[in-house]
Design a protein around this motif. Structure first.
Motif, PDB file in Angstrom:
ATOM      1  N   GLY A 139       0.808  -1.215   0.000  1.00  0.00           N
ATOM      2  CA  GLY A 139       0.000   0.000   0.000  1.00  0.00           C
ATOM      3  C   GLY A 139       0.840   1.263   0.000  1.00  0.00           C
ATOM      4  N   ILE A 175       2.206   1.130  -4.030  1.00  0.00           N
ATOM      5  CA  ILE A 175       1.308   1.322  -5.186  1.00  0.00           C
ATOM      6  C   ILE A 175       0.096   2.181  -4.852  1.00  0.00           C
ATOM      7  N   GLN A 191      -5.639   3.189  -2.222  1.00  0.00           N
ATOM      8  CA  GLN A 191      -6.923   2.828  -2.820  1.00  0.00           C
ATOM      9  C   GLN A 191      -6.876   1.449  -3.482  1.00  0.00           C
ATOM     10  N   LYS A 192      -5.811   1.149  -4.201  1.00  0.00           N
ATOM     11  CA  LYS A 192      -5.713  -0.147  -4.904  1.00  0.00           C
ATOM     12  C   LYS A 192      -5.743  -1.306  -3.921  1.00  0.00           C
ATOM     13  N   VAL A 193      -4.983  -1.183  -2.832  1.00  0.00           N
ATOM     14  CA  VAL A 193      -4.935  -2.268  -1.844  1.00  0.00           C
ATOM     15  C   VAL A 193      -6.273  -2.400  -1.115  1.00  0.00           C
ATOM     16  N   PHE A 196      -9.216  -1.702  -2.294  1.00  0.00           N
ATOM     17  CA  PHE A 196     -10.147  -2.353  -3.223  1.00  0.00           C
ATOM     18  C   PHE A 196      -9.924  -3.868  -3.217  1.00  0.00           C
ATOM     19  N   PHE A 197      -8.664  -4.278  -3.246  1.00  0.00           N
ATOM     20  CA  PHE A 197      -8.329  -5.707  -3.243  1.00  0.00           C
ATOM     21  C   PHE A 197      -8.802  -6.386  -1.953  1.00  0.00           C
ATOM     22  N   ARG A 249     -15.793   1.122  -2.920  1.00  0.00           N
ATOM     23  CA  ARG A 249     -14.328   1.122  -2.892  1.00  0.00           C
ATOM     24  C   ARG A 249     -13.738   1.499  -4.247  1.00  0.00           C
ATOM     25  N   SER A 250     -14.422   1.110  -5.316  1.00  0.00           N
ATOM     26  CA  SER A 250     -13.907   1.412  -6.654  1.00  0.00           C
ATOM     27  C   SER A 250     -13.978   2.900  -6.965  1.00  0.00           C
ATOM     28  N   GLU A 293      -7.403   8.218  -4.584  1.00  0.00           N
ATOM     29  CA  GLU A 293      -6.190   8.085  -3.777  1.00  0.00           C
ATOM     30  C   GLU A 293      -6.093   9.280  -2.837  1.00  0.00           C
TER      31      GLU A 293
END
Length: 525
Positions: free
Chosen positions: A118, A121, A124-126, A128-129, A250-251, A255
């Motif tokens: 996190g 990258i 937000q990406k983590v 979402f995952f 979440r999507s 960020e």
């Protein structure tokens, strides 16, 4: 939210921006010797509407996590009949509860992997995952084959899914607290961050309520064995539409501006030292003291918290002697009222500071827990309710400000990773084991007040740790520029920066105007 790096004439005050944000002892710019100064365009302006969107998208994940805790905790006896049919009943319950323990054992691994990821990258990406993995695992539990269908093997896929949940949870709370603290304005971080844990306890209450409602309906329709036959699947399957909604939220979250600025500074200047981004070894080397303080506070928070949520129904039923239904439902209204109080405590901490609220939590852990367990022994519903409220007071004081306090101990570049290490190690060692240790201490000593002594001990430990904690209320996060809600507030902040003890530009990723910009100034959306 607009954030500009405006070009500045050489020699002007703003031209003395930090070229190396990793030098905590340096009060001056490298070339000019002048104090580094903030410009209005350095300050992050995040409108309240965007804060609300970000917080909502984060809270849904914690709701889902605790919704599953509520379901699994209150269905433990039913799940024993479903997944361990043919085993000794006592052994079967232990086998099912081991699934709960396994998820906690995997959490540190999830934190060690997802936390530094996190920082590398983006938050937000983590997040979402973790949300997608958590929702999928919870829903799949609802379609698992039972012991009646495939025998003793039925428990293995349940364990696998609980491990997946534990792995994703290892990144969920650390990431969510990092996200909301970075998105919140400095002056109101306690208030906005408190909604994260309010969502957690409402999620637990929702899970418990869904189990109770499902039980009542299916048993009325299909008889007393209906929950074992098919009804246990329904609460888990309800996670499918909830999960879809949560993943959609979440999507859509952006960020955090603080991460974007720190990430640009890292790429531009290749920082070293405590304020730089580090892996696991570097985080421990540079921030071991803050990690230990955070772990002590997390232990105090979660021994009390898990006693109230996970252990209290068992204690009321086995030790106090209340009915199973009373034990299950008594905690629900207390959790809802407590969740409603958390934003009030967050707002209070914005005004008086985090440390006074934490010290009040430590005092309440010592003064209220033992009398609460004594009142509980009366066994009457009114006594149980009063006792639960008394236990909820220190829990609320600990929990209400943790999402704002804990991430603020660490610099932006390594915040997610450091939070993941400190939080998950402590929760795994002391939080999730609270029901087990509490019951074991009663069995070992014969003293029914041992859980109260256990909670109070960690309350004292947490209070000692708070004394060594740096006050973070109203201040910019370490490694970040100030965050405000309006441009007028930014102008006022910059105008008064020389007399403001809360502003320390040496830890901020300010632009060195003498260096070339990596990209044209623009608007970050």
């Amino acid at each position: 939210m607009t954030h500009h790096h405006a070009p500045t004439p050489p020699g002007s005050p703003a031209a003395t921006g930090a070229s190396d944000a990793s030098a905590p002892a340096a009060d001056t710019a490298p070339d000019t010797g002048e104090l580094r100064r903030l410009e209005v365009d350095d300050v992050l302006v995040v409108k309240t509407s965007r804060v609300k969107t970000a917080i909502t998208g984060t809270v849904v994940g914690n709701f889902m996590e605790w919704f599953d805790f509520g379901i699994y905790g209150y269905l433990a006896v039913t799940m024993t009949a479903v997944f361990t049919a043919g085993m000794d009943e006592g052994l079967g319950l232990l086998v099912v509860l081991l699934g709960f323990a396994i998820s906690f054992l995997v959490r540190p691994l999830g934190g060690l992997v997802l936390g530094p990821l996190g920082d590398r990258i983006g938050r937000q990406k983590v997040l979402f995952f973790t949300m997608a993995m958590m929702a999928l695992a919870t829903a799949l539990i609802g379609v698992l084959p039972t012991a009646a269908q495939i025998g003793a093997w039925a428990i293995l896929p349940l364990y696998v899914l609980k491990m997946l949940q534990g792995f994703s949870t290892g990144g969920e709370y650390a990431g969510a607290t990092t996200y909301v603290s970075e998105f919140s304005p400095d002056r109101s971080r306690g208030f906005w961050s408190s909604w994260l844990d309010a969502g957690s306890y409402i999620g637990f209450a929702a899970g418990a309520s869904v189990v109770a409602i499902t039980t009542g309906i299916v048993e009325a329709i299909s008889g007393p064995d209906a929950m074992v036959e098919y009804g246990w699947r329904i609460p888990f399957l309800i996670a499918i539409p909830l999960g879809i909604v949560a993943i959609w939220f979440r999507s859509r979250i952006p960020e955090t501006p603080a991460y974007e600025v720190a990430h640009e500074a890292e790429q531009r200047e290749h920082l070293e030292g405590p304020l730089a981004r580090h892996g696991i070894v570097g985080i421990v080397r540079h921030h071991w003291r803050e990690i230990l303080i955070a772990m002590a506070i997390v232990a105090a928070t979660n021994t009390a918290g898990y006693a109230l949520t996970s252990y209290m129904p068992t204690y009321l039923e086995t030790t106090v002697g209340t009915s199973g239904l009373t034990a299950a439902l008594a905690t629900v209204p207390v959790l809802i009222v407590m969740a409603a109080c958390l934003p009030v405590l967050g707002r209070l901490s914005d005004r008086v500071g985090r440390k006074p609220v934490y010290l009040a939590a430590a005092a309440a852990s010592v003064l209220l827990i033992l009398p609460a367990f004594a009142i509980m022994q009366l066994g009457q519903l009114w006594a149980v309710m009063i006792a639960l409220v008394m236990v909820a007071v220190p829990v609320a004081l600990w929990v209400g400000i943790s999402a704002a306090s804990l991430p603020a101990m660490f610099p932006t570049a390594s915040r997610f990773g450091a939070m993941a290490i400190a939080y998950n190690l402590s929760v795994s060692l002391f939080g999730g084991t609270t029901p087990l240790f509490s019951q074991a201490l009663i069995d070992l000593t014969g003293n029914e007040f041992m859980p109260a002594f256990y909670i109070s001990f960690f309350g004292v430990l947490g209070g000692i740790a708070v004394l060594g904690m740096r006050e973070t209320a109203k201040r910019p996060l370490v490694g970040s520029v100030p965050t405000v809600e309006t441009r007028d507030e930014a102008v006022e902040l910059v105008r008064g920066q020389d007399d403001n003890p809360l502003i320390d530009t040496t830890s901020m990723p300010l632009v060195d105007a003498s260096a070339p910009e990596p990209e044209p100034a623009g608007t970050r959306r």
